[in-house]
Design an enzyme around this catalytic site. Structure first.
Site, mmCIF file in Angstrom:
data_model
loop_
_atom_site.group_PDB
_atom_site.id
_atom_site.type_symbol
_atom_site.label_atom_id
_atom_site.label_comp_id
_atom_site.label_asym_id
_atom_site.label_seq_id
_atom_site.Cartn_x
_atom_site.Cartn_y
_atom_site.Cartn_z
ATOM 1 C CG ASP A 1 20.220 46.252 -10.054
ATOM 2 O OD1 ASP A 1 20.986 45.271 -10.164
ATOM 3 O OD2 ASP A 1 19.681 46.569 -8.971
ATOM 4 C CG ASP A 2 20.198 41.786 -11.364
ATOM 5 O OD1 ASP A 2 19.700 42.735 -10.720
ATOM 6 O OD2 ASP A 2 20.577 40.732 -10.816
ATOM 7 C CG ASP B 1 10.909 41.761 -6.766
ATOM 8 O OD1 ASP B 1 9.756 42.136 -6.499
ATOM 9 O OD2 ASP B 1 11.257 40.576 -6.652
HETATM 10 O O1 LIG Z 1 13.505 46.077 -6.507
HETATM 11 P P1 LIG Z 1 14.002 45.400 -5.267
HETATM 12 O O2 LIG Z 1 12.910 44.714 -4.504
HETATM 13 O O3 LIG Z 1 14.816 46.317 -4.399
HETATM 14 O O4 LIG Z 1 14.934 44.188 -5.714
HETATM 15 C C1 LIG Z 1 15.852 44.256 -6.766
HETATM 16 C C2 LIG Z 1 17.257 44.037 -6.280
HETATM 17 O O5 LIG Z 1 17.346 42.737 -5.645
HETATM 18 C C3 LIG Z 1 18.452 42.031 -6.197
HETATM 19 O O6 LIG Z 1 19.663 42.363 -5.559
HETATM 20 P P2 LIG Z 1 20.060 41.803 -4.122
HETATM 21 O O7 LIG Z 1 19.758 42.872 -3.094
HETATM 22 O O8 LIG Z 1 19.419 40.468 -3.891
HETATM 23 O O9 LIG Z 1 21.640 41.664 -4.141
HETATM 24 P P3 LIG Z 1 22.665 41.149 -5.251
HETATM 25 O O10 LIG Z 1 22.507 42.010 -6.466
HETATM 26 O O11 LIG Z 1 23.994 41.338 -4.605
HETATM 27 O O12 LIG Z 1 22.351 39.705 -5.534
HETATM 28 C C4 LIG Z 1 18.525 42.519 -7.622
HETATM 29 O O13 LIG Z 1 19.851 42.328 -8.145
HETATM 30 C C5 LIG Z 1 18.203 43.993 -7.482
HETATM 31 O O14 LIG Z 1 19.363 44.756 -7.191
HETATM 32 N N1 LIG Z 2 17.681 36.401 -8.455
HETATM 33 C C1 LIG Z 2 16.676 37.218 -8.113
HETATM 34 N N2 LIG Z 2 16.883 38.164 -7.182
HETATM 35 C C2 LIG Z 2 15.836 38.971 -6.884
HETATM 36 N N3 LIG Z 2 15.751 39.988 -6.005
HETATM 37 C C3 LIG Z 2 14.492 40.451 -6.037
HETATM 38 N N4 LIG Z 2 13.736 39.771 -6.915
HETATM 39 C C4 LIG Z 2 14.563 38.829 -7.461
HETATM 40 C C5 LIG Z 2 14.360 37.801 -8.447
HETATM 41 O O1 LIG Z 2 13.265 37.602 -9.023
HETATM 42 N N5 LIG Z 2 15.453 37.028 -8.718
HETATM 43 MG MG LIG Z 3 21.093 43.472 -6.828
#
Ligand SMILES: O=P(O)(O)OC[C@H]1O[C@H](OP(=O)(O)OP(=O)(O)O)[C@H](O)[C@@H]1O
Ligand SMILES: Nc1nc2[nH]cnc2c(=O)[nH]1
Ligand SMILES: [Mg+2]
Length: 168
Positions: free
Chosen positions: A103-104, A107
């Site tokens: 994952d990117d 959080d």
């Molecule tokens: O540790 P956490 O609090 O669970 O947050 C982390 C997740 O939040 C973001 O995804 P998001 O759900 O915003 O969706 P996306 O990847 O489609 O942008 C990020 O890419 C992680 O997958």
């Molecule tokens: N882009 C982005 N998405 C998130 N989802 C949870 N934390 C983050 C953050 O710091 N940046």
């Molecule tokens: Mg995500």
């Protein structure tokens, strides 16, 4: 999310930086899989943010089997507020042994917690990590503080800015 601290700082990541950091992540994982010569069986990206880092890591590590898992988080009071919208191939996944889940960022750790419950033996890797969730990650590259919001290149655009001393 309601339980996230307010974000006082911004950490802006360019495509170039993301490419470098994702490569650094891949190099840390090289040869650490359970297969012959430390090979990994497959890369699984957590969509959508994990897709670019997962592609870069798969390319660096020579892995051609790439799948995705889509997790949607809900802002409910209960902790079981995250749901899998699309699962990877069940036969390939097994209990996660030999699977690199990418994952990117992490959080709060809620997303990874859910995926870990499903595939306890997978290896969890993110490019960026915040302290609240970093115990959910096996390997990451850069830690940022909890009150930092990470801006990814796909969420940004170049914009004109006025000169410091204003227009002539
Ligand atoms: O540790 P956490 O609090 O669970 O947050 C982390 C997740 O939040 C973001 O995804 P998001 O759900 O915003 O969706 P996306 O990847 O489609 O942008 C990020 O890419 C992680 O997958
Ligand atoms: N882009 C982005 N998405 C998130 N989802 C949870 N934390 C983050 C953050 O710091 N940046
Ligand atoms: Mg995500």
């Amino acid at each position: 999310m309601t339980d996230r601290l307010p974000h006082e700082k911004g950490f802006h990541v360019s495509w170039d930086q993301l490419h470098r950091d994702s490569r650094a992540l891949a190099w840390r994982l090289d040869g650490r899989g359970p297969g012959e010569d430390g090979a990994w069986k497959a890369v699984v990206a957590i969509t959508r943010g994990g897709m670019a880092p997962a592609m870069i890591a798969a390319r660096e590590l020579g892995i051609r089997t790439v799948d995705t898992i889509s997790v949607k988080s809900y802002e409910h009071q209960n902790q079981s507020g995250a749901k899998v919208l699309k699962a990877p191939d069940a036969e390939m996944m097994g209990d996660g042994t030999g699977i690199l889940v990418v994952d990117d960022l992490v959080d709060t750790g809620r997303t990874l917690e859910l995926v870990r419950e499903l595939y306890p033996n997978a290896h969890f890797a993110t490019v960026y990590a915040k302290p609240m969730g970093n115990k959910q990650v096996d390997t990451y590259v850069t830690e940022v503080s909890q009150d930092t919001w990470i801006f990814f290149p796909w969420d940004m655009a170049l914009q004109y800015v006025e000169p410091y001393r204003g227009k002539d």
